[in-house]
Design a protein around this motif. Structure first.
Motif: not given
Lengths: 468, 191
Positions: A242-243, A246-247, B12-13, B20-21, A250-251, A202, B5-6, B9, B16-17, A157
């Motif tokens: 967004f967050w 994800v949190v 953290m992603f 969750s898994m 997804s659960t 799931w 560049e995140y 983030g 978080a994921l 980008r």
């Protein structure tokens, strides 16, 4: 499309992949809703087309579901990826050729997979009905190339940051790949029993929660500010959305199996997390409606905004239902009834479809630089879609409540069938209206491409919608 | 400002994921693994067999590689009348279900009874086997378990099939897996 498959990337016009995905999605929507209307007719009129197992409800229902999810909805998403991702990065799509190959693989693969499923070759597991070799082909020949194109476009980008829409786009493809890979574990390893049931749901829950819902919402984050000219009301609320997806989204997979012998802690956890889905939902709806401040006339004037805001508002009943119907007390009543079918259609045919339709309308006009061929036909499409959907949703919700009462009071099955018959006819009428609207839509978009008024340089299609 | 560049983030992603898994996949697997299977679970596992949909053994879902559920009313060896009992017949070549391949998933008590009293360990897919769901005691409590009747009672698959009438044989999943999953079993004779 075929002439571009082996052309050089630089020789392919920008936006080609998006256009092919856009028209593919409309055609799959017509196929999917035709199948849905056919299936609804079989429920309304039991003697309709009998004698061939190929046309039995059990053979055709899942073909309808998969055609709509992976044909219409997901290809409309792919179209959005192909033109919104580069637009938000102020750059070109990383590879038009890869996008066109993805579109070709997707259409060919989905056609083969649905024919196999129609013939009865299936895993027998809802939402993962395709045999596992086809799942792996989808993963590596469709989702991975799609993801690479989106991720590389974001990486290349020319903007400093990444807009919220592209956060969702980039992460949703990654999460979908994980969900498909893990959700098909019972097929790879012949897992059975409770493990199979849990992984099946799931997968199904996360297809909705980590793919369909966030990508549809992300499209709205683009279309509303772009068309109204208003900046997004709050990027921070967008980040919260967004967050929290994800949190929290997804659960709660276990809330689909509240009456199963899954661990009690898991069901309780899922139920609480299911209510917390209201966090991203409220963030999304409030952010978009506040973005409309001062520009509500677009809701009347502009077809894309009308579709988008209708979809956003349908997210309110969707998430209210979703948050509470999975609590144990309510789930006990509605589980296994038409209520759940109505809720699923509220998510896919209501909330999600309206947002995607807006993306396809806007994308095709913008890329082709053509003014919409007929605003009247677009209005016809909108109202047939909305009234058809509402007829379907309300009738099946009522039928579901009847079924729930009958389940609890042990009313004889045949009495329930008789009681819900009028609602089955209404369901068929509503579904057929949606199908009819989609045929008109395809004609309108085809004529837009062939005979639409060219949009002058420096103008946008929606700016000249009412100019003759 | 610099090009973002995140990095935080992205991490953290992942957390978080990944979290969750861990909560929704890994932790439930521990709980499910530690719980003993019920009698209903054993019946379903043995009657459905290894394949629950598309498979190499049965790519067109015609019922190949599926076990038969047979209601036995006479002892297949002696011919004497017995109380009716459902047997799960795996003719030679039929793949065994996960419960027989990996008894560890049945829970400690059921796995021990199936291995010791049920002798499931000696069954082989090449030779075929007949399984029953029986009940036995483990440390003072009664549990269901899988009995390999081919080993404990000399009931071979061929003898069981020969001793039972066609109306007592049910073939789960013959071409109609989805209906079978709703509980509508297809009779062996009809299939």
């Amino acid at each position: 499309m075929f002439k571009y498959l082996f052309a050089k990337n630089e020789d392919i016009p920008a936006g080609s992949a998006a256009v092919f995905f856009g028209f593919s999605s409309i055609i799959w929507f017509i196929i999917g809703t035709a199948l849905g209307s056919f299936n609804a007719a079989k429920l309304a009129f039991p003697d309709f087309v009998t004698g061939s197992y190929m046309f039995a409800f059990g053979h055709m229902r899942q073909v309808h579901v998969m055609a709509v999810i992976f044909g219409w909805i997901s290809m409309a998403f792919a179209m959005a990826f192909m033109y919104i991702t580069p637009a938000l990065g102020n750059t070109k799509l990383w590879s038009e050729k890869l996008g066109i190959w993805t579109c070709f693989n997707w259409n060919a693969g989905l056609s083969v997979a649905l024919c196999l499923m129609w013939a009865g070759i299936t895993s027998g597991r809802e939402y993962t009905d395709f045999p596992w070799p086809i799942d792996l082909i989808i993963l590596f020949a469709v989702l991975l190339p799609l993801g690479i194109n989106v991720w590389m476009t974001i990486v290349h980008r020319k903007t400093q940051g990444i807009y919220t829409t592209n956060w969702f786009f980039g992460s949703a493809i990654f999460m979908l790949m994980i969900v498909v890979l893990v959700g098909n574990l019972p097929e790879y390893f012949s897992l059975t029993g409770l493990t199979e049931a849990y992984l099946t749901w799931w997968h199904a829950h996360n297809i909705l929660g980590l793919w369909i819902t966030p990508v549809a919402a992300a499209i709205a984050y683009y279309t509303v500010p772009k068309i109204t000219g208003n900046p997004l009301y709050s990027h921070r609320i967008g980040h919260l959305h967004f967050w929290s997806v994800v949190v929290f989204y997804s659960t709660p997979a276990a809330h689909h199996l509240m009456s199963s012998p899954l661990p009690e802690w898991l069901k309780s956890f899922a139920s609480v997390e299911g209510v917390l889905i209201l966090v991203p939902a409220i963030a999304f709806v409030s952010n978009l409606l506040l973005t409309m401040t001062g520009k509500w006339h677009y809701f009347v004037d502009n077809i894309e905004i009308r579709f988008t805001i209708t979809g956003v508002m349908l997210a309110i009943p969707l998430n209210m239902q979703g948050g509470f119907q999975q609590t144990r007390a309510i789930n006990w009543y509605v589980h296994g009834t038409g209520w759940i079918v109505a809720h699923a259609h509220l998510a896919l045919l209501g909330f999600s479809t309206f947002l995607e339709a807006a993306a396809v309308y806007y994308g095709l006009q913008t890329i082709l630089r053509r003014k919409l061929y007929s605003l009247a036909l677009a209005n016809f499409h909108f109202w047939f879609l909305l009234i058809g959907f509402a007829t379907y949703w309300i009738s099946i919700t009522i039928a579901g409540l009847i079924q729930g009462a009958a389940k609890i009071y042990e009313v004889p099955y045949i009495d329930v069938v008789i009681a819900e018959h009028p609602y089955m006819i209404a369901r068929w009428v509503g579904g057929t209206m949606v199908f009819t609207g989609n045929v008109v839509w395809l004609y309108n978009m085809w004529m837009t491409a062939r005979a639409g008024t060219p949009v002058p340089v420096g103008r946008l299609p929606h700016e000249i919608a009412y100019e003759r | 400002m610099a090009f973002r560049e995140y990095k935080i983030g992205t991490r953290m992603f992942g957390i978080a994921l990944g979290g969750s898994m861990m909560i929704t996949l890994y932790m439930p697997s521990l709980t499910i693994y530690s719980v003993g299977v019920t009698e209903t679970g054993l019946v379903k596992g043995l009657s459905y067999g290894h394949n629950s949909g598309f498979s190499y053994e049965d790519p067109f879902l015609q019922g190949k590689g599926k076990p038969l559920t047979v209601t036995i009313k006479k002892d297949p060896v002696t011919g004497a009348d017995i109380d009716p009992v459902d047997a799960y017949v795996y003719v030679p070549g039929t793949p065994f279900p996960s419960a027989v391949r990996n008894p560890g998933i049945l829970g400690t008590e059921v796995a021990a009874l199936s291995a010791d009293d049920g002798q499931v360990g000696v069954a082989t897919s090449d030779e075929g086997a007949v399984f029953l769901v029986s009940r036995g005691d483990y440390e003072g409590e009664t549990f269901p378990y899988i009995e390999n009747a081919s080993a404990t009672r000399d009931w071979t698959a061929a003898a069981v099939l020969a001793s039972a009438a066609d109306t007592d044989k049910r073939h789960v999943g013959s071409g109609k897996t989805m209906f079978v999953r709703e509980g509508c079993e297809v009779s062996y004779a009809a299939s």
